[in-house]
Design a protein around this motif. Structure first.
Motif, short mmCIF file in Angstrom:
data_model
loop_
_atom_site.label_atom_id
_atom_site.label_comp_id
_atom_site.label_asym_id
_atom_site.label_seq_id
_atom_site.Cartn_x
_atom_site.Cartn_y
_atom_site.Cartn_z
N LYS A 63 0.75 -1.41 -0.05
CA LYS A 63 -0.08 0.04 0.08
C LYS A 63 0.81 1.24 -0.06
O LYS A 63 0.38 2.32 -0.46
CB LYS A 63 -0.88 -0.03 1.28
CG LYS A 63 -1.91 -1.19 1.46
CD LYS A 63 -2.68 -1.36 0.01
CE LYS A 63 -3.74 -2.47 0.15
NZ LYS A 63 -4.42 -2.84 -1.19
N TYR A 64 2.05 1.33 0.57
CA TYR A 64 2.89 2.39 0.70
C TYR A 64 4.25 2.14 0.16
O TYR A 64 5.27 2.69 0.60
CB TYR A 64 3.05 2.89 2.28
CG TYR A 64 1.54 3.31 2.71
CD1 TYR A 64 1.07 4.84 2.38
CD2 TYR A 64 0.73 2.54 3.57
CE1 TYR A 64 -0.02 5.20 3.06
CE2 TYR A 64 -0.42 2.93 3.78
CZ TYR A 64 -0.82 4.08 3.85
OH TYR A 64 -2.29 4.44 4.39
N GLY A 65 4.16 1.47 -1.05
CA GLY A 65 5.62 1.01 -1.55
C GLY A 65 6.63 2.15 -2.09
O GLY A 65 6.16 3.48 -2.20
N ALA A 66 7.60 1.81 -2.50
CA ALA A 66 8.61 2.73 -3.24
C ALA A 66 8.05 3.41 -4.43
O ALA A 66 8.41 4.46 -4.89
CB ALA A 66 10.02 2.00 -3.65
N ALA A 67 7.01 2.86 -5.02
CA ALA A 67 6.53 3.43 -6.41
C ALA A 67 5.29 4.16 -6.18
O ALA A 67 4.66 4.72 -7.05
CB ALA A 67 6.31 2.26 -7.40
N THR A 68 5.07 4.77 -4.90
CA THR A 68 3.98 5.77 -4.45
C THR A 68 4.57 7.14 -4.39
O THR A 68 5.73 7.13 -4.33
CB THR A 68 3.18 5.13 -3.32
OG1 THR A 68 4.08 4.91 -2.21
CG2 THR A 68 2.48 3.86 -3.39
N THR A 69 3.61 7.90 -3.97
CA THR A 69 4.08 9.22 -3.94
C THR A 69 4.79 9.54 -2.52
O THR A 69 3.64 9.34 -1.55
CB THR A 69 3.02 10.35 -4.29
OG1 THR A 69 1.77 9.74 -3.39
CG2 THR A 69 2.48 10.21 -5.52
N HIS A 70 6.04 10.09 -2.50
CA HIS A 70 6.71 10.34 -1.29
C HIS A 70 7.81 11.21 -1.46
O HIS A 70 8.09 11.43 -2.67
CB HIS A 70 6.81 9.12 -0.36
CG HIS A 70 7.83 8.14 -1.16
ND1 HIS A 70 9.31 8.26 -0.82
CD2 HIS A 70 7.60 7.02 -1.85
CE1 HIS A 70 9.68 7.06 -1.70
NE2 HIS A 70 8.90 6.41 -1.99
N LEU A 83 9.42 12.70 -5.09
CA LEU A 83 9.30 14.16 -5.46
C LEU A 83 10.55 14.87 -5.62
O LEU A 83 10.91 15.29 -6.63
CB LEU A 83 8.33 14.86 -4.42
CG LEU A 83 8.18 16.04 -4.55
CD1 LEU A 83 7.61 16.62 -5.92
CD2 LEU A 83 7.31 16.83 -3.47
N GLU A 84 11.41 14.65 -4.77
CA GLU A 84 12.74 15.33 -4.69
C GLU A 84 13.43 14.77 -5.89
O GLU A 84 14.20 15.67 -6.56
CB GLU A 84 13.56 15.00 -3.32
CG GLU A 84 14.64 15.99 -3.33
CD GLU A 84 15.42 15.87 -1.64
OE1 GLU A 84 15.50 16.64 -1.26
OE2 GLU A 84 15.45 14.53 -1.36
N ASP A 85 13.46 13.56 -6.36
CA ASP A 85 14.26 13.19 -7.43
C ASP A 85 13.79 13.90 -8.67
O ASP A 85 14.51 14.37 -9.52
CB ASP A 85 14.18 11.51 -7.75
CG ASP A 85 14.74 10.74 -6.65
OD1 ASP A 85 15.64 11.25 -5.92
OD2 ASP A 85 14.51 9.59 -6.44
N ARG A 86 12.38 13.93 -9.08
CA ARG A 86 12.08 14.70 -10.06
C ARG A 86 12.32 16.21 -9.82
O ARG A 86 12.78 17.00 -11.19
CB ARG A 86 10.41 14.55 -10.25
CG ARG A 86 10.11 13.19 -10.60
CD ARG A 86 8.68 13.02 -10.51
NE ARG A 86 8.10 11.64 -11.03
CZ ARG A 86 8.47 10.28 -10.60
NH1 ARG A 86 8.91 10.19 -9.59
NH2 ARG A 86 7.96 9.28 -11.30
N VAL A 87 12.17 16.93 -8.86
CA VAL A 87 12.48 18.24 -8.92
C VAL A 87 13.96 18.69 -9.26
O VAL A 87 14.36 19.58 -9.94
CB VAL A 87 12.12 18.75 -7.64
CG1 VAL A 87 12.39 20.05 -7.44
CG2 VAL A 87 10.52 18.72 -7.46
N LEU A 140 7.42 25.14 -3.58
CA LEU A 140 7.59 24.78 -2.36
C LEU A 140 7.05 23.36 -2.13
O LEU A 140 6.06 22.86 -2.55
CB LEU A 140 6.62 25.75 -1.30
CG LEU A 140 6.39 25.50 -0.14
CD1 LEU A 140 7.60 25.36 0.72
CD2 LEU A 140 5.47 26.40 0.56
N LEU A 141 7.96 22.58 -1.68
CA LEU A 141 7.88 21.19 -1.41
C LEU A 141 7.61 21.06 0.25
O LEU A 141 8.50 21.47 1.02
CB LEU A 141 8.84 20.37 -1.89
CG LEU A 141 9.50 20.40 -3.26
CD1 LEU A 141 10.54 19.34 -3.53
CD2 LEU A 141 8.27 20.37 -4.25
N ILE A 142 6.42 20.25 0.69
CA ILE A 142 6.23 20.09 2.11
C ILE A 142 6.13 18.59 2.36
O ILE A 142 5.26 17.84 1.82
CB ILE A 142 4.96 20.81 2.51
CG1 ILE A 142 5.27 22.45 2.47
CG2 ILE A 142 4.71 20.40 3.96
CD1 ILE A 142 4.07 23.18 2.91
N GLY A 143 7.16 18.08 3.22
CA GLY A 143 7.03 16.43 3.55
C GLY A 143 6.24 16.33 4.79
O GLY A 143 6.87 17.04 5.90
#
Length: 259
Positions: free
Chosen positions: A205-212, A216-220, A231-234
């Motif tokens: 349900k919360y694996g590596a291929a989900t949004t976290h 996000l940082e890799d793409r930016v 602005l990115l907020i974790g």
């Protein structure tokens, strides 16, 4: 800027002069976001009960933003030649707030497939290029939350004394046959039920291929969304709470009944 929520563990990252733009032109937006995020909590039962979908805590976050006028907006960009429309493109954003000095767009990606980040960032890029928004904001699971999900779920299993598939069904979860087979395989290798279920649940349900945060940082950092100010907020592990006496209600009412 955002010092209070950073003390609570929230990750905050600015790109393409977003810090200067927000600090100078949008102090009210900063205040509203800090006020909403500072009160965010997600009981562990809601993470379990969401089945990997959007937890009720993030649904409350959406409602709190909507109450402060961060509303869903469908941007339509039309282009014409000599008065004849040649192109029309729509970009829907879940939370948009307009101020005297411009407009800010915000998306919450609690637990989608990670290509949703590409969609959001490209939308922000196009809208910024057209002058429709000044800053784009994405809120997602932070590193501490993502890295702690297994421990959180295992702790829940231990505190609720979950020792069998029947115990899962009793709290409103409905493991599929493949999931039951995976649990059996893990336990045959000497793993306890709490650990086997927690690993199965988090990976499913919360694996590596989900949004976290890392996705996000890799793409930016690769430049996706550039040059839109971002602005990115974790969301940190500190937003997850235990002992709120929700029992099984939050699980039984979850979006999915699978484990």
């Amino acid at each position: 800027m955002f010092e209070d929520i950073q003390k609570r563990g929230f990750q905050v990252e600015f790109h393409a002069h977003a810090r200067a733009i927000l600090g100078t032109d949008f102090p009210q937006a900063i205040a509203e976001l800090e006020a909403v995020l500072s009160t965010l909590s997600i009981p562990i039962e809601e993470i379990i009960g969401s089945g990997g979908g959007e937890a009720k805590g993030t649904q409350r976050l959406r409602r709190a933003l909507a109450q402060t006028h961060w509303q869903k907006v469908n941007f339509t960009i039309e282009k014409s030649i000599n008065g004849i429309r040649r192109e029309s493109i729509s970009h829907e954003v879940d939370h948009v707030r307009s101020f005297e000095n411009g407009t800010i767009a915000l998306e919450i990606e609690w637990n989608n497939k990670d290509p949703f980040f590409d969609r959001d960032l490209e939308n922000f890029k196009r809208l910024h290029a057209e002058g429709a928004i000044s800053v784009g904001i994405i809120v997602t699971r932070g590193e501490t939350l993502q890295n702690s999900l297994f421990d959180l779920v295992r702790r829940y299993a231990q505190e609720k004394a979950l020792t069998s598939v029947e115990d899962l069904r009793a709290i409103g979860l409905n493991p599929t046959r493949p999931q039951q087979a995976d649990l059996t395989r893990r336990m045959q290798n000497g793993t306890g039920f709490d650990e086997a279920w927690a690993r199965n649940f988090v990976q499913s349900k919360y694996g590596a291929a989900t949004t976290h945060w890392r996705k996000l940082e890799d793409r930016v950092h690769r430049g996706v969304g550039n040059p839109c100010p971002l602005l990115l907020i974790g969301l940190p592990v500190s937003v997850v709470t235990f002992g709120e006496n929700l029992d099984t209600a939050a699980i039984a009412e979850g979006d999915e009944a699978e484990i």
